[in-house]
Design a protein around this motif. Structure first.
Motif, PDB file in Angstrom:
ATOM      1  N   CYS A   1      -4.701   6.786  -4.685  1.00 28.76           N
ATOM      2  CA  CYS A   1      -3.956   5.962  -3.812  1.00 28.76           C
ATOM      3  C   CYS A   1      -4.755   4.981  -3.532  1.00 28.76           C
ATOM      4  O   CYS A   1      -6.149   5.384  -3.288  1.00 28.76           O
ATOM      5  CB  CYS A   1      -3.474   6.843  -2.531  1.00 28.76           C
ATOM      6  N   THR A   2      -4.392   3.574  -3.287  1.00 29.66           N
ATOM      7  CA  THR A   2      -5.582   2.641  -2.779  1.00 29.66           C
ATOM      8  C   THR A   2      -5.560   2.463  -1.244  1.00 29.66           C
ATOM      9  O   THR A   2      -6.349   1.749  -0.917  1.00 29.66           O
ATOM     10  CB  THR A   2      -5.051   1.268  -3.364  1.00 29.66           C
ATOM     11  N   ASN A   3      -4.578   3.373  -0.550  1.00 26.04           N
ATOM     12  CA  ASN A   3      -4.627   3.124   0.889  1.00 26.04           C
ATOM     13  C   ASN A   3      -6.030   3.840   1.398  1.00 26.04           C
ATOM     14  O   ASN A   3      -6.088   5.076   1.081  1.00 26.04           O
ATOM     15  CB  ASN A   3      -3.331   3.856   1.493  1.00 26.04           C
ATOM     16  N   LYS A   4      -6.943   3.497   2.248  1.00 26.61           N
ATOM     17  CA  LYS A   4      -8.172   3.942   2.565  1.00 26.61           C
ATOM     18  C   LYS A   4      -7.587   4.840   3.629  1.00 26.61           C
ATOM     19  O   LYS A   4      -8.426   5.913   4.005  1.00 26.61           O
ATOM     20  CB  LYS A   4      -9.062   3.084   3.194  1.00 26.61           C
ATOM     21  N   ASN A   5      -6.685   4.781   4.246  1.00 22.29           N
ATOM     22  CA  ASN A   5      -6.256   5.828   5.449  1.00 22.29           C
ATOM     23  C   ASN A   5      -5.334   6.840   5.001  1.00 22.29           C
ATOM     24  O   ASN A   5      -4.981   7.710   5.773  1.00 22.29           O
ATOM     25  CB  ASN A   5      -5.756   5.160   6.451  1.00 22.29           C
ATOM     26  N   CYS A   6      -5.036   7.030   3.919  1.00 15.69           N
ATOM     27  CA  CYS A   6      -4.347   8.050   3.135  1.00 15.69           C
ATOM     28  C   CYS A   6      -5.201   9.037   2.805  1.00 15.69           C
ATOM     29  O   CYS A   6      -6.191   9.244   2.524  1.00 15.69           O
ATOM     30  CB  CYS A   6      -3.470   7.654   2.088  1.00 15.69           C
ATOM     31  N   LYS A   7      -4.287  10.379   3.126  1.00 17.10           N
ATOM     32  CA  LYS A   7      -5.060  11.580   2.928  1.00 17.10           C
ATOM     33  C   LYS A   7      -4.751  11.861   1.470  1.00 17.10           C
ATOM     34  O   LYS A   7      -5.903  12.722   0.885  1.00 17.10           O
ATOM     35  CB  LYS A   7      -4.173  12.918   3.667  1.00 17.10           C
ATOM     36  N   VAL A   8      -4.125  11.209   0.589  1.00 19.19           N
ATOM     37  CA  VAL A   8      -4.039  11.408  -0.701  1.00 19.19           C
ATOM     38  C   VAL A   8      -5.055  10.707  -1.461  1.00 19.19           C
ATOM     39  O   VAL A   8      -5.075   9.479  -1.110  1.00 19.19           O
ATOM     40  CB  VAL A   8      -2.770  11.251  -1.521  1.00 19.19           C
ATOM     41  N   ASP A   9      -5.906  11.126  -2.231  1.00 20.91           N
ATOM     42  CA  ASP A   9      -7.103  10.586  -3.033  1.00 20.91           C
ATOM     43  C   ASP A   9      -6.662  10.444  -4.398  1.00 20.91           C
ATOM     44  O   ASP A   9      -6.336   9.443  -4.991  1.00 20.91           O
ATOM     45  CB  ASP A   9      -8.339  11.145  -2.681  1.00 20.91           C
ATOM     46  N   VAL A  10      -6.929  11.774  -5.248  1.00 15.04           N
ATOM     47  CA  VAL A  10      -6.434  11.710  -6.671  1.00 15.04           C
ATOM     48  C   VAL A  10      -5.276  12.870  -6.617  1.00 15.04           C
ATOM     49  O   VAL A  10      -5.637  13.965  -6.086  1.00 15.04           O
ATOM     50  CB  VAL A  10      -7.775  11.859  -7.541  1.00 15.04           C
ATOM     51  N   ILE A  11      -4.500  12.354  -7.435  1.00 15.20           N
ATOM     52  CA  ILE A  11      -3.473  13.629  -7.598  1.00 15.20           C
ATOM     53  C   ILE A  11      -3.020  13.561  -9.095  1.00 15.20           C
ATOM     54  O   ILE A  11      -2.916  12.159  -9.814  1.00 15.20           O
ATOM     55  CB  ILE A  11      -2.414  13.465  -6.555  1.00 15.20           C
ATOM     56  N   ASP A  12      -2.217  14.507  -9.575  1.00 15.07           N
ATOM     57  CA  ASP A  12      -1.411  14.298 -10.859  1.00 15.07           C
ATOM     58  C   ASP A  12      -0.466  13.281 -10.716  1.00 15.07           C
ATOM     59  O   ASP A  12       0.346  13.737  -9.795  1.00 15.07           O
ATOM     60  CB  ASP A  12      -0.863  15.756 -11.306  1.00 15.07           C
ATOM     61  N   ALA A  13      -0.397  12.523 -11.819  1.00 19.61           N
ATOM     62  CA  ALA A  13       0.707  11.257 -11.611  1.00 19.61           C
ATOM     63  C   ALA A  13       1.658  11.993 -11.704  1.00 19.61           C
ATOM     64  O   ALA A  13       3.045  11.353 -11.112  1.00 19.61           O
ATOM     65  CB  ALA A  13       0.216  10.230 -12.847  1.00 19.61           C
ATOM     66  N   ASP A  14       2.446  12.690 -12.556  1.00 16.28           N
ATOM     67  CA  ASP A  14       3.666  13.300 -13.144  1.00 16.28           C
ATOM     68  C   ASP A  14       4.177  13.998 -11.837  1.00 16.28           C
ATOM     69  O   ASP A  14       5.398  14.029 -11.366  1.00 16.28           O
ATOM     70  CB  ASP A  14       3.660  14.256 -14.031  1.00 16.28           C
ATOM     71  N   PHE A  15       3.046  14.999 -10.990  1.00 14.00           N
ATOM     72  CA  PHE A  15       3.618  15.819  -9.881  1.00 14.00           C
ATOM     73  C   PHE A  15       3.989  14.627  -8.787  1.00 14.00           C
ATOM     74  O   PHE A  15       4.770  14.759  -7.753  1.00 14.00           O
ATOM     75  CB  PHE A  15       2.716  16.333  -9.357  1.00 14.00           C
ATOM     76  N   ASN A  16       2.935  13.616  -8.504  1.00 15.02           N
ATOM     77  CA  ASN A  16       3.370  12.492  -7.621  1.00 15.02           C
ATOM     78  C   ASN A  16       4.652  11.787  -7.723  1.00 15.02           C
ATOM     79  O   ASN A  16       5.384  11.631  -6.786  1.00 15.02           O
ATOM     80  CB  ASN A  16       2.343  11.400  -7.712  1.00 15.02           C
ATOM     81  N   ALA A  17       5.156  11.609  -9.074  1.00 15.83           N
ATOM     82  CA  ALA A  17       6.474  11.162  -9.296  1.00 15.83           C
ATOM     83  C   ALA A  17       7.442  11.888  -9.111  1.00 15.83           C
ATOM     84  O   ALA A  17       8.479  11.506  -8.479  1.00 15.83           O
ATOM     85  CB  ALA A  17       6.165  10.684 -10.659  1.00 15.83           C
ATOM     86  N   ALA A  18       7.159  13.208  -9.475  1.00 18.67           N
ATOM     87  CA  ALA A  18       8.137  14.254  -9.033  1.00 18.67           C
ATOM     88  C   ALA A  18       8.545  14.234  -7.569  1.00 18.67           C
ATOM     89  O   ALA A  18       9.696  14.714  -7.091  1.00 18.67           O
ATOM     90  CB  ALA A  18       7.931  15.589  -9.552  1.00 18.67           C
ATOM     91  N   GLN A  19       7.419  14.164  -6.572  1.00 15.90           N
ATOM     92  CA  GLN A  19       7.665  14.231  -5.277  1.00 15.90           C
ATOM     93  C   GLN A  19       8.529  12.998  -4.780  1.00 15.90           C
ATOM     94  O   GLN A  19       9.387  13.084  -3.718  1.00 15.90           O
ATOM     95  CB  GLN A  19       6.374  14.043  -4.702  1.00 15.90           C
TER      96      GLN A  19
END
Length: 360
Positions: free
Chosen positions: A318-336
């Motif tokens: 995620c490119t948002n500096k204020n976001c709690k998500v930094d690095v995550i599995d791309a497919d799991f993120n898509a599923a969400q």
């Protein structure tokens, strides 16, 4: 439903003779239909029934089915004359096919009716057998592809959706943490490709026989895996009282970015449409809600803050500096994201669950 017949040696010969005679009649009908440009089954029946009834050793209803088969073959287009293989499938209906007790089916054959034993993968569906069936001869075995008429159970109330992301590295990744890897299937396909290339390169008579014997194994294995995956996903959704949201990947082969030959080959063998069809009918059988959403930006959008991030292969950042998500599995993120889109599609009044603030 696919039903495997278990005929005796005598019944096998009668069935084979029925195949030959029925397709011989279809070719004769097709010849007349092409020459006289008659492609309507009722007009073909009126023109040819009386003369062909004594010419071929078929019963009245089997000859009627031959007229229908030829007419249906010309529905695609009328620019090419249709020819039928000697062992092409033939259609049975209730007048020439009857199911009996103890897994026995009565089929009309050359020489009269035959009571043939059969087996099927799910005997619980036998009471729902209804309508026409196609008799197919494949690799020395006989199969009936029978239509079922199953009453749909009432839809259950759902508390949310499970998003399913289809992919090449992982066949399916779900928003509840489920993952079905494609490693074994990809290795199996590469191995089968090497075997096919080796056999076809020889070009001998025995190699051609071997190639014919091995044909269809990869397709069958892929179908078994897709059945297993779809059954697991539907069961999980039913247990959690949730619906299922999937992507609409129609024309994905044409819209994906051009890459090397190896990737194109892998993409061409991707059986996502079959997996989707299995999910659709299993959901209907189990009264599970299924929605289809657009796939655009599902793997590039952060599921927490809705910012467009950066995806590199299987990793999303995620490119948002204020976001709690930094690095995550791309497919799991898509599923969400697909799960949230499913809620937005099914419950438009809750569209705000998949929205973000516009930044100027």
């Amino acid at each position: 439903m696919k039903i495997k017949l278990l005929p005796t040696a005598e019944q096998t010969e009668l069935l084979l003779e029925t195949f030959r005679e029925a397709n011989l009649a279809c070719n004769a009908i097709s010849e007349v239909a092409w020459e006289k440009r008659i492609f309507n089954k009722f007009k073909l029946h009126y023109q040819l029934y009386d003369s062909y009834k004594g010419k071929f050793g078929l019963s009245s209803q089997m000859l009627v089915r031959a007229f229908t088969k030829v007419a249906h073959a010309y529905k695609l287009d009328k620019k090419t004359k249709r020819a039928f293989k000697t062992m092409g499938s033939i259609t049975y209906d209730a007048r020439i096919m009857t199911y009996k007790q103890d897994h026995v089916v009565s089929l009309w054959c050359i020489g009269g009716r035959q009571n043939i034993r059969f087996i099927c993968h799910n005997p619980d569906y036998i009471p729902y057998l209804k309508g026409e069936a196609d008799l197919v001869y494949k690799k020395g075995k006989f199969f009936l592809y029978q239509t079922l008429d199953i009453p749909e159970p009432a839809a259950q109330d759902i508390s949310g959706f499970i998003g399913v992301d289809f992919g090449l590295t992982d066949i399916a990744v779900t928003s509840d943490g489920g993952k079905h890897s494609a490693d074994w299937m990809n290795q199996y396909r590469e191995k089968r490709q090497k075997v096919r290339s080796s056999v076809q390169r020889k070009g001998t008579r025995n190699s051609k026989k071997l190639s014919k014997r091995l044909s269809g194994k990869e397709r069958t294995t892929s179908a078994i895996i897709n059945h297993t995956i779809s059954k697991s996903i539907v069961k999980s959704a039913k247990d959690q009282r949730k619906g299922i949201a999937i992507e609409n990947l129609t024309n994905i082969r044409f819209s994906s970015k051009p890459r090397n030959k190896k990737f194109r080959t892998k993409l061409g063998r991707w059986s996502f449409a079959q997996l989707r069809s299995f999910l659709e009918y299993k959901c209907r059988l189990n009264a599970v809600k299924l929605v289809v959403v657009e796939p655009g930006y599902t793997s590039q959008t952060c599921n927490y803050c809705r910012y467009i991030g950066k995806r590199t292969n299987k990793v999303f950042k995620c490119t948002n500096k204020n976001c709690k998500v930094d690095v995550i599995d791309a497919d799991f993120n898509a599923a969400q994201n697909i799960a949230l889109l499913g809620v937005a599609v099914n419950l438009p009044e809750r569209y705000d669950r998949y929205s973000c603030t516009v930044h100027y």
